[in-house]
Each structure stands twice: as structure tokens, then as C-alpha cells.
Design a protein around this motif. Sequence first.
Motif, PDB file in Angstrom:
ATOM      1  N   TYR A  66       0.897  -1.115  -0.077  1.00 48.68           N
ATOM      2  CA  TYR A  66       0.079  -0.040  -0.052  1.00 48.68           C
ATOM      3  C   TYR A  66       0.837   1.244   0.087  1.00 48.68           C
ATOM      4  CZ  TYR A  66      -3.593  -3.252   1.232  1.00 48.68           C
ATOM      5  OH  TYR A  66      -4.574  -4.342   1.195  1.00 48.68           O
ATOM      6  N   VAL A  67       0.431   2.192  -0.613  1.00 54.44           N
ATOM      7  CA  VAL A  67       1.148   3.710  -0.626  1.00 54.44           C
ATOM      8  C   VAL A  67       0.156   4.693   0.006  1.00 54.44           C
ATOM      9  CG1 VAL A  67       2.138   5.453  -2.098  1.00 54.44           C
ATOM     10  CG2 VAL A  67       2.222   3.014  -2.546  1.00 54.44           C
ATOM     11  N   ASP A  68       0.724   5.313   0.988  1.00 56.22           N
ATOM     12  CA  ASP A  68      -0.219   6.495   1.525  1.00 56.22           C
ATOM     13  C   ASP A  68       0.654   7.596   1.322  1.00 56.22           C
ATOM     14  OD1 ASP A  68      -2.171   5.092   2.960  1.00 56.22           O
ATOM     15  OD2 ASP A  68      -1.116   4.438   4.198  1.00 56.22           O
ATOM     16  N   TRP A  69       0.166   8.842   1.291  1.00 56.10           N
ATOM     17  CA  TRP A  69       0.791   9.921   1.362  1.00 56.10           C
ATOM     18  C   TRP A  69       0.574  10.825   2.396  1.00 56.10           C
ATOM     19  CZ3 TRP A  69       4.090  11.673  -2.267  1.00 56.10           C
ATOM     20  CH2 TRP A  69       4.518  13.182  -2.338  1.00 56.10           C
ATOM     21  N   SER A 116       2.366   3.697 -15.405  1.00 56.49           N
ATOM     22  CA  SER A 116       3.355   3.805 -16.159  1.00 56.49           C
ATOM     23  C   SER A 116       4.179   3.093 -16.163  1.00 56.49           C
ATOM     24  CB  SER A 116       3.399   5.630 -16.349  1.00 56.49           C
ATOM     25  OG  SER A 116       4.451   5.465 -17.300  1.00 56.49           O
ATOM     26  N   ALA A 117       4.790   2.710 -14.685  1.00 54.80           N
ATOM     27  CA  ALA A 117       6.000   2.034 -14.471  1.00 54.80           C
ATOM     28  C   ALA A 117       5.617   0.542 -14.741  1.00 54.80           C
ATOM     29  CB  ALA A 117       6.610   2.295 -13.132  1.00 54.80           C
ATOM     30  N   GLY A 118       4.595   0.225 -14.896  1.00 53.40           N
ATOM     31  CA  GLY A 118       4.148  -1.141 -15.141  1.00 53.40           C
ATOM     32  C   GLY A 118       3.640  -2.043 -13.846  1.00 53.40           C
ATOM     33  N   PHE A 119       3.113  -1.301 -13.089  1.00 53.98           N
ATOM     34  CA  PHE A 119       2.317  -1.788 -11.638  1.00 53.98           C
ATOM     35  C   PHE A 119       0.855  -1.971 -12.035  1.00 53.98           C
ATOM     36  CE2 PHE A 119       6.193   0.003 -10.044  1.00 53.98           C
ATOM     37  CZ  PHE A 119       6.832  -1.173  -9.243  1.00 53.98           C
ATOM     38  N   GLU A 120       0.239  -3.079 -11.235  1.00 58.33           N
ATOM     39  CA  GLU A 120      -1.101  -3.056 -11.441  1.00 58.33           C
ATOM     40  C   GLU A 120      -1.609  -2.577 -10.118  1.00 58.33           C
ATOM     41  OE1 GLU A 120      -4.506  -6.379 -11.653  1.00 58.33           O
ATOM     42  OE2 GLU A 120      -2.700  -6.992 -11.923  1.00 58.33           O
ATOM     43  N   VAL A 121      -2.344  -1.266 -10.315  1.00 57.15           N
ATOM     44  CA  VAL A 121      -2.929  -0.579  -8.876  1.00 57.15           C
ATOM     45  C   VAL A 121      -4.479  -0.510  -8.868  1.00 57.15           C
ATOM     46  CG1 VAL A 121      -0.740   0.597  -8.801  1.00 57.15           C
ATOM     47  CG2 VAL A 121      -2.796   1.581 -10.115  1.00 57.15           C
ATOM     48  N   GLU A 122      -4.977  -0.472  -7.788  1.00 56.59           N
ATOM     49  CA  GLU A 122      -6.620  -0.256  -7.475  1.00 56.59           C
ATOM     50  C   GLU A 122      -6.735   0.589  -6.274  1.00 56.59           C
ATOM     51  OE1 GLU A 122      -8.365  -4.171  -6.679  1.00 56.59           O
ATOM     52  OE2 GLU A 122      -7.518  -3.988  -4.870  1.00 56.59           O
ATOM     53  N   GLU A 123      -7.661   1.298  -6.080  1.00 58.19           N
ATOM     54  CA  GLU A 123      -7.903   1.773  -4.677  1.00 58.19           C
ATOM     55  C   GLU A 123      -8.448   1.032  -3.936  1.00 58.19           C
ATOM     56  OE1 GLU A 123     -11.026   5.685  -3.128  1.00 58.19           O
ATOM     57  OE2 GLU A 123     -10.911   5.360  -5.243  1.00 58.19           O
ATOM     58  N   PRO A 124      -7.797   0.902  -2.772  1.00 57.55           N
ATOM     59  CA  PRO A 124      -8.219   0.035  -1.453  1.00 57.55           C
ATOM     60  C   PRO A 124      -9.360   0.355  -0.821  1.00 57.55           C
ATOM     61  CG  PRO A 124      -6.388   1.422  -1.081  1.00 57.55           C
ATOM     62  CD  PRO A 124      -6.566   1.777  -2.267  1.00 57.55           C
ATOM     63  N   ASP A 125      -9.799  -0.789  -0.165  1.00 50.57           N
ATOM     64  CA  ASP A 125     -11.237  -0.508   0.524  1.00 50.57           C
ATOM     65  C   ASP A 125     -10.729   0.613   1.796  1.00 50.57           C
ATOM     66  OD1 ASP A 125     -13.319  -0.689   2.275  1.00 50.57           O
ATOM     67  OD2 ASP A 125     -12.742  -2.556   3.000  1.00 50.57           O
ATOM     68  N   ARG A 126     -11.197   1.786   1.650  1.00 49.87           N
ATOM     69  CA  ARG A 126     -10.939   2.784   2.675  1.00 49.87           C
ATOM     70  C   ARG A 126     -11.089   2.462   3.929  1.00 49.87           C
ATOM     71  NH1 ARG A 126      -7.547   6.281   0.934  1.00 49.87           N
ATOM     72  NH2 ARG A 126      -8.376   8.232   1.232  1.00 49.87           N
ATOM     73  N   SER A 131      -5.437   3.462   2.915  1.00 47.59           N
ATOM     74  CA  SER A 131      -4.541   3.893   2.309  1.00 47.59           C
ATOM     75  C   SER A 131      -4.949   4.415   0.719  1.00 47.59           C
ATOM     76  CB  SER A 131      -3.745   2.723   1.890  1.00 47.59           C
ATOM     77  OG  SER A 131      -2.997   2.077   2.974  1.00 47.59           O
ATOM     78  N   MET A 132      -4.090   5.353   0.052  1.00 54.12           N
ATOM     79  CA  MET A 132      -4.542   5.782  -1.186  1.00 54.12           C
ATOM     80  C   MET A 132      -4.423   4.854  -2.419  1.00 54.12           C
ATOM     81  SD  MET A 132      -2.755   9.337  -0.836  1.00 54.12           S
ATOM     82  CE  MET A 132      -3.658  10.278  -1.987  1.00 54.12           C
ATOM     83  N   VAL A 133      -3.502   4.035  -2.237  1.00 57.91           N
ATOM     84  CA  VAL A 133      -3.074   2.962  -3.677  1.00 57.91           C
ATOM     85  C   VAL A 133      -2.798   1.719  -2.984  1.00 57.91           C
ATOM     86  CG1 VAL A 133      -1.724   2.755  -5.416  1.00 57.91           C
ATOM     87  CG2 VAL A 133      -2.224   4.889  -4.703  1.00 57.91           C
ATOM     88  N   HIS A 134      -3.542   0.718  -3.647  1.00 57.09           N
ATOM     89  CA  HIS A 134      -2.894  -0.842  -3.382  1.00 57.09           C
ATOM     90  C   HIS A 134      -2.352  -0.999  -4.680  1.00 57.09           C
ATOM     91  CE1 HIS A 134      -4.417  -5.193  -3.042  1.00 57.09           C
ATOM     92  NE2 HIS A 134      -3.149  -5.024  -2.698  1.00 57.09           N
ATOM     93  N   VAL A 135      -1.027  -1.564  -4.482  1.00 54.74           N
ATOM     94  CA  VAL A 135      -0.276  -2.062  -5.605  1.00 54.74           C
ATOM     95  C   VAL A 135      -0.490  -3.651  -5.512  1.00 54.74           C
ATOM     96  CG1 VAL A 135       2.102  -2.257  -6.646  1.00 54.74           C
ATOM     97  CG2 VAL A 135       1.285  -0.127  -5.422  1.00 54.74           C
ATOM     98  N   LYS A 136      -1.234  -4.232  -6.561  1.00 55.19           N
ATOM     99  CA  LYS A 136      -1.575  -5.734  -6.710  1.00 55.19           C
ATOM    100  C   LYS A 136      -0.271  -6.379  -7.129  1.00 55.19           C
ATOM    101  CE  LYS A 136      -5.476  -6.635  -8.345  1.00 55.19           C
ATOM    102  NZ  LYS A 136      -6.849  -6.436  -8.926  1.00 55.19           N
ATOM    103  N   GLY A 137       0.484  -5.691  -7.951  1.00 57.57           N
ATOM    104  CA  GLY A 137       1.785  -6.475  -8.926  1.00 57.57           C
ATOM    105  C   GLY A 137       2.044  -5.869  -9.921  1.00 57.57           C
ATOM    106  N   LEU A 138       2.926  -6.452 -10.572  1.00 56.36           N
ATOM    107  CA  LEU A 138       3.417  -6.008 -11.957  1.00 56.36           C
ATOM    108  C   LEU A 138       2.613  -6.697 -13.081  1.00 56.36           C
ATOM    109  CD1 LEU A 138       7.364  -6.549 -11.099  1.00 56.36           C
ATOM    110  CD2 LEU A 138       5.996  -4.306 -11.652  1.00 56.36           C
TER     111      LEU A 138
END
Length: 140
Positions: A66-69, A116-126, A131-138
Motif C-alpha cells: 500500500y502507498v499512503d501520502w 506507467s511504471a508497469g504496476f497493477e494498482v487499485e483504490e483500496p477499501d478505505r 490507504s491511497m493506493v493498493h499495488v497488486k503486482g506487476l
Amino acid sequence: MSEPVFDMHPTATPEVIAERQALAERVCRELRRAGLPVHRGDLSGGPHGRPGADVHVAPFIEGGVYVDWSVDAELGDEALDLFAQGIDYSNPPPIVSHHNTVLQHIQAALFGILTSAGFEVEEPDRHGHGSMVHVKGLRT
């Protein structure tokens, strides 16, 4: 008197956690390459108050990367203080609106950069992660 029972989420296997750690490091690398301040909040053990991207691994089976800001304390504290006092959500104070707008734009930027960098991302369950971004994988 019996001890309280806490319903802890089961953790992922060590192999899955290792894969998530590697993915988190790749996410950090790409965000740094884009010029963003990045830190691994889950590895620091300290408070998560530094401005920039906080990349962390949730070790639970349903977890992930997960990525937060975090905005600078000057903006964040002022907005949160007003929010804690209670605000009219239909007409929030300018600083609260600005804080929310900044976070919306940052989330869109994180989505764009990581995609753009090749990751599969989604908005996580708040409610579950906040979090702001859930990185699921490449993407393959």
C-alpha cells in the motif's frame, strides 16, 4: 477472570511476505525515480509523520503493498485540527478543502506514475486499509 480474545487477521506465509517486500522496494524505486520523497513506514518503526509517499507491506493474508501520502505538517495539522472541531461537510473551511484537493491530486498522480511504471494498482477499501493506493503486482 479470563483474558480478552482479539480476533487477529491471519498472516500470509513468509514466502508471500517476501514477495510483497520485493514489490514494495520496486514501488519505492519507481516513485524515487519520478522525483517523489519515499520512505518505508513499516520498516522504520517510528511515527509516520514525514511528508511524501509511505510505502508499506500489510502482512495479513488479505494484505498487500500500500502507498499512503503525508502532506507537510503545516497543512495537515491545520486541516485536521479544524476537522476534529467539527465542520460543515457541505461547506468546509478553505484549508480543509485544499487538504482534500491535494490528496485527490496526489492519489491520481500516484496511480498514473505506478501504472506507467508497469504496476497493477487499485483504490483500496478505505474502511479496511485507509490507504491511497493498493499495488497488486506487476502487469504481465
